[in-house]
Every structure is written in structure tokens, then in C-alpha cells.
Design an enzyme around this catalytic site. Sequence first.
Site, PDB file in Angstrom:
ATOM      1  N   ASN A   1       0.874  -1.190   0.000  1.00 26.92           N
ATOM      2  CA  ASN A   1       0.000   0.000   0.000  1.00 26.92           C
ATOM      3  C   ASN A   1       0.902   1.229   0.000  1.00 26.92           C
ATOM      4  O   ASN A   1       1.522   1.537   1.012  1.00 26.92           O
ATOM      5  CB  ASN A   1      -0.896  -0.019   1.243  1.00 26.92           C
ATOM      6  CG  ASN A   1      -1.675   1.285   1.404  1.00 26.92           C
ATOM      7  OD1 ASN A   1      -1.841   2.040   0.441  1.00 26.92           O
ATOM      8  ND2 ASN A   1      -2.168   1.535   2.613  1.00 26.92           N
ATOM      9  N   TRP A   2       0.953   1.882  -1.141  1.00 28.37           N
ATOM     10  CA  TRP A   2       1.841   3.053  -1.252  1.00 28.37           C
ATOM     11  C   TRP A   2       1.244   4.298  -0.626  1.00 28.37           C
ATOM     12  O   TRP A   2       1.910   5.325  -0.537  1.00 28.37           O
ATOM     13  CB  TRP A   2       2.181   3.306  -2.729  1.00 28.37           C
ATOM     14  CG  TRP A   2       3.360   2.513  -3.202  1.00 28.37           C
ATOM     15  CD1 TRP A   2       3.855   1.375  -2.619  1.00 28.37           C
ATOM     16  CD2 TRP A   2       4.194   2.786  -4.328  1.00 28.37           C
ATOM     17  NE1 TRP A   2       4.949   0.924  -3.328  1.00 28.37           N
ATOM     18  CE2 TRP A   2       5.185   1.783  -4.379  1.00 28.37           C
ATOM     19  CE3 TRP A   2       4.192   3.777  -5.309  1.00 28.37           C
ATOM     20  CZ2 TRP A   2       6.172   1.744  -5.367  1.00 28.37           C
ATOM     21  CZ3 TRP A   2       5.172   3.746  -6.292  1.00 28.37           C
ATOM     22  CH2 TRP A   2       6.151   2.737  -6.312  1.00 28.37           C
ATOM     23  N   LYS A   3      -0.022   4.236  -0.245  1.00 30.88           N
ATOM     24  CA  LYS A   3      -0.691   5.436   0.300  1.00 30.88           C
ATOM     25  C   LYS A   3      -0.484   6.607  -0.669  1.00 30.88           C
ATOM     26  O   LYS A   3      -0.438   6.391  -1.877  1.00 30.88           O
ATOM     27  CB  LYS A   3      -0.175   5.764   1.696  1.00 30.88           C
ATOM     28  CG  LYS A   3      -0.111   4.544   2.607  1.00 30.88           C
ATOM     29  CD  LYS A   3       0.157   4.909   4.021  1.00 30.88           C
ATOM     30  CE  LYS A   3       0.367   3.642   4.835  1.00 30.88           C
ATOM     31  NZ  LYS A   3       0.251   3.847   6.253  1.00 30.88           N
TER      32      LYS A   3
ATOM     33  N   HIS B   1      -9.419   1.274   5.489  1.00 32.17           N
ATOM     34  CA  HIS B   1      -8.086   1.499   6.062  1.00 32.17           C
ATOM     35  C   HIS B   1      -8.229   2.505   7.202  1.00 32.17           C
ATOM     36  O   HIS B   1      -9.035   3.434   7.131  1.00 32.17           O
ATOM     37  CB  HIS B   1      -7.126   2.027   4.984  1.00 32.17           C
ATOM     38  CG  HIS B   1      -5.703   2.049   5.434  1.00 32.17           C
ATOM     39  ND1 HIS B   1      -5.215   3.026   6.276  1.00 32.17           N
ATOM     40  CD2 HIS B   1      -4.673   1.202   5.204  1.00 32.17           C
ATOM     41  CE1 HIS B   1      -3.944   2.768   6.529  1.00 32.17           C
ATOM     42  NE2 HIS B   1      -3.582   1.672   5.896  1.00 32.17           N
TER      43      HIS B   1
ATOM     44  N   GLU C   1      -6.621   4.985   8.054  1.00 32.76           N
ATOM     45  CA  GLU C   1      -6.474   6.410   7.682  1.00 32.76           C
ATOM     46  C   GLU C   1      -7.757   6.939   7.054  1.00 32.76           C
ATOM     47  O   GLU C   1      -8.100   8.110   7.216  1.00 32.76           O
ATOM     48  CB  GLU C   1      -5.260   6.568   6.745  1.00 32.76           C
ATOM     49  CG  GLU C   1      -3.953   6.345   7.506  1.00 32.76           C
ATOM     50  CD  GLU C   1      -2.809   5.805   6.668  1.00 32.76           C
ATOM     51  OE1 GLU C   1      -2.867   5.878   5.430  1.00 32.76           O
ATOM     52  OE2 GLU C   1      -1.849   5.281   7.272  1.00 32.76           O
TER      53      GLU C   1
ATOM     54  N   GLU D   1      -4.988  -4.654  11.085  1.00 36.62           N
ATOM     55  CA  GLU D   1      -3.953  -3.622  11.169  1.00 36.62           C
ATOM     56  C   GLU D   1      -4.156  -2.815  12.447  1.00 36.62           C
ATOM     57  O   GLU D   1      -4.945  -1.856  12.458  1.00 36.62           O
ATOM     58  CB  GLU D   1      -4.051  -2.674   9.976  1.00 36.62           C
ATOM     59  CG  GLU D   1      -3.829  -3.337   8.642  1.00 36.62           C
ATOM     60  CD  GLU D   1      -3.294  -2.341   7.619  1.00 36.62           C
ATOM     61  OE1 GLU D   1      -2.197  -2.572   7.121  1.00 36.62           O
ATOM     62  OE2 GLU D   1      -3.946  -1.323   7.361  1.00 36.62           O
TER      63      GLU D   1
ATOM     64  N   GLY E   1       2.849   2.485  10.474  1.00 39.33           N
ATOM     65  CA  GLY E   1       3.797   3.563  10.203  1.00 39.33           C
ATOM     66  C   GLY E   1       4.584   4.012  11.432  1.00 39.33           C
ATOM     67  O   GLY E   1       5.240   5.045  11.419  1.00 39.33           O
TER      68      GLY E   1
ATOM     69  N   SER F   1       3.726  -1.946  10.196  1.00 43.54           N
ATOM     70  CA  SER F   1       5.187  -1.985  10.280  1.00 43.54           C
ATOM     71  C   SER F   1       5.768  -3.358   9.949  1.00 43.54           C
ATOM     72  O   SER F   1       6.734  -3.801  10.586  1.00 43.54           O
ATOM     73  CB  SER F   1       5.666  -1.494  11.651  1.00 43.54           C
ATOM     74  OG  SER F   1       5.303  -0.130  11.829  1.00 43.54           O
TER      75      SER F   1
ATOM     76  N   GLY G   1       2.864  -1.225   4.193  1.00 47.04           N
ATOM     77  CA  GLY G   1       2.887   0.186   3.817  1.00 47.04           C
ATOM     78  C   GLY G   1       4.293   0.619   3.452  1.00 47.04           C
ATOM     79  O   GLY G   1       4.781   0.385   2.346  1.00 47.04           O
ATOM     80  N   GLY G   2       4.974   1.254   4.413  1.00 42.91           N
ATOM     81  CA  GLY G   2       6.282   1.860   4.164  1.00 42.91           C
ATOM     82  C   GLY G   2       7.278   0.954   3.447  1.00 42.91           C
ATOM     83  O   GLY G   2       7.940   1.378   2.492  1.00 42.91           O
TER      84      GLY G   2
HETATM   85  C1  PEP Z   1      -0.625   0.298   5.967  1.00 37.42           C
HETATM   86  O1  PEP Z   1      -0.715   1.470   5.683  1.00 37.42           O
HETATM   87  O2  PEP Z   1      -1.523  -0.473   5.583  1.00 37.42           O
HETATM   88  C2  PEP Z   1       0.531  -0.154   6.718  1.00 37.42           C
HETATM   89  C3  PEP Z   1       0.500  -1.342   7.240  1.00 37.42           C
HETATM   90  O3  PEP Z   1       1.595   0.714   6.841  1.00 37.42           O
HETATM   91  P1  PEP Z   1       3.063   0.398   7.470  1.00 37.42           P
HETATM   92  O4  PEP Z   1       3.493  -0.933   6.917  1.00 37.42           O
HETATM   93  O5  PEP Z   1       3.913   1.523   6.995  1.00 37.42           O
HETATM   94  O6  PEP Z   1       2.888   0.357   8.939  1.00 37.42           O
END
Ligand code: PEP
Length: 246
Positions: free
Chosen positions: A10-12, A88, A90, A158, A164, A203, A224-225
Site C-alpha cells: 500500500n503506497w498510500k 483502512h 487512515e 492492522e 507507520g 510496520s 505500507g512503508g
Molecule cells: C498500511 O498502511 O496499511 C501499513 C501497514 O503501513 P506500514 O506498513 O507503513 O505500517
Amino acid sequence: MSITPLVMGNWKMNGRAEALQHFLEDVQLTTKVDTALCPPSLYLASAFKAGLAFGAQDVSAETDGARTGELSAAMLKDVGCAYALVGHSERREYHAETNELVAEKASAAVAQGLVPVFCVGETLAQREAGEVEQVIAEQLAPLLALPDVIGKVVVAYEPVWAIGTGKTASSEDAQQVHAYIRTQFAAVDAKIAAALRILYGGSVKPDNAAELCSMPDINGALVGGASLDAASFNEIIQAAAATVAA
Ligand code: PEP
């Protein structure tokens, strides 16, 4: 039953066309694991890599019409999308998405042949108050009331406090919640529950992916990241693949 893991990036709201091009050149896929990437939606139409599926980071609950700024499931399907994230944290936080709306989005996605990746997870305050199962049950309830939808979703657990932040749920804590999610589905349909893919997100990195993915009810990762870097994403794919019997 063995469930093929899914590793999804997930590049957001990150990346540009050139970065995506480089990522697609560098990402290394394996037939042992299903893989998908959710770049910002405006890049979906031009993104292609054999063996890699694409997903949107959100989808409208409505069909085409007067919804300025939104993308319908039919449009996403039209540009070759296979998945859509719904709910999600966010989106829940910054766009006030409710549990009911998230279930409507999942339903809209399924109606067009997209697989919704239904995100759930508690905040740190909710975890510290011992409310994890209650929160997850409330987030799932409107989805579990949709018999035509529940067999066609992926769930992503999540924990909000792990997204993040560099903090990851321990594999045991994550497993406990994943098992709880499966029992919630089993109360409606045991067969669907047994085949349900439940991803862990929060993470996930190359150094913790193997342990997380080795847990019995963790069927892959939402990343994500670490998905912004093809080399890290490749290592996570490999960690998931290593859990699959030869
Ligand atoms: C996400 O945004 O779905 C996520 C899991 O981010 P990260 O891996 O950066 O915590």
C-alpha cells in the site's frame, strides 16, 4: 486447508510514475505467493507487470454518478484492478468512515468483481482498555450481515498503533486477533472462515515478516512503508513464500 498467502503493498499517497516504473522492474514474484500493489489510483491505468495484481486504496460505496472525487468499483475494474482496500484506518480517521460505510464499500466492490481487503484494527487506547475483541467485532458486524459478500473478501488486521510507527504487534498477539477474526466468520459460515485470508499489517518489514507469516492464522501481509522499496518488498514476499510447503 492450506491458504495461499497474499502480500500486498500500500503506497498510500506516496510515489510518482517513475518510482512505480522502477518498482515494477525490480519486484520479484513467486508462484507460491499472490502479490498485489495498491499505488495511488491515478497510476493504476498505466501499471502492468505480469503476475502482479493491482488494487485501489479505496472505492466508492456508490455506483457511477454524482460523487465528485470518488472512483466507482466499475471504473477500477475497467482499468484492470483486482482488489480494493476498504476501511483502512487512515480512511476511518481522516474521512470519518463508519463500519457501515466500509461494509457498503465492500459490497460495491464485490458487485463489480473486485476483492475487497477489509481493514480492521484497534487504537492503542482501545488495546490498553482491553477492548480489542469488542472493537474488531463491531468493525466486522455490518460485513458479517452480508452473506453474498463475506465469502469474497480478504481481511487485514492492522492495529492502528502499529501503522507507520515501527511498532509491530508480537506474532502471538497478532495470531490471537487473527484467530478471533476467523471465529467471527465461523459463527456465520465455517467453510468461508476456513478459507478466509487474513493479512497482518502494521510496520511489516523484512526482519519481522517471516515470524508473522509463520503463524497459523496469518495468511500474508499488508505492507505500507516497506513496500516503497522493491528490495524490502521482495524480502517480505520471500519470507511469506518460505512458509508455503514445497
Ligand atoms: C498500511 O498502511 O496499511 C501499513 C501497514 O503501513 P506500514 O506498513 O507503513 O505500517
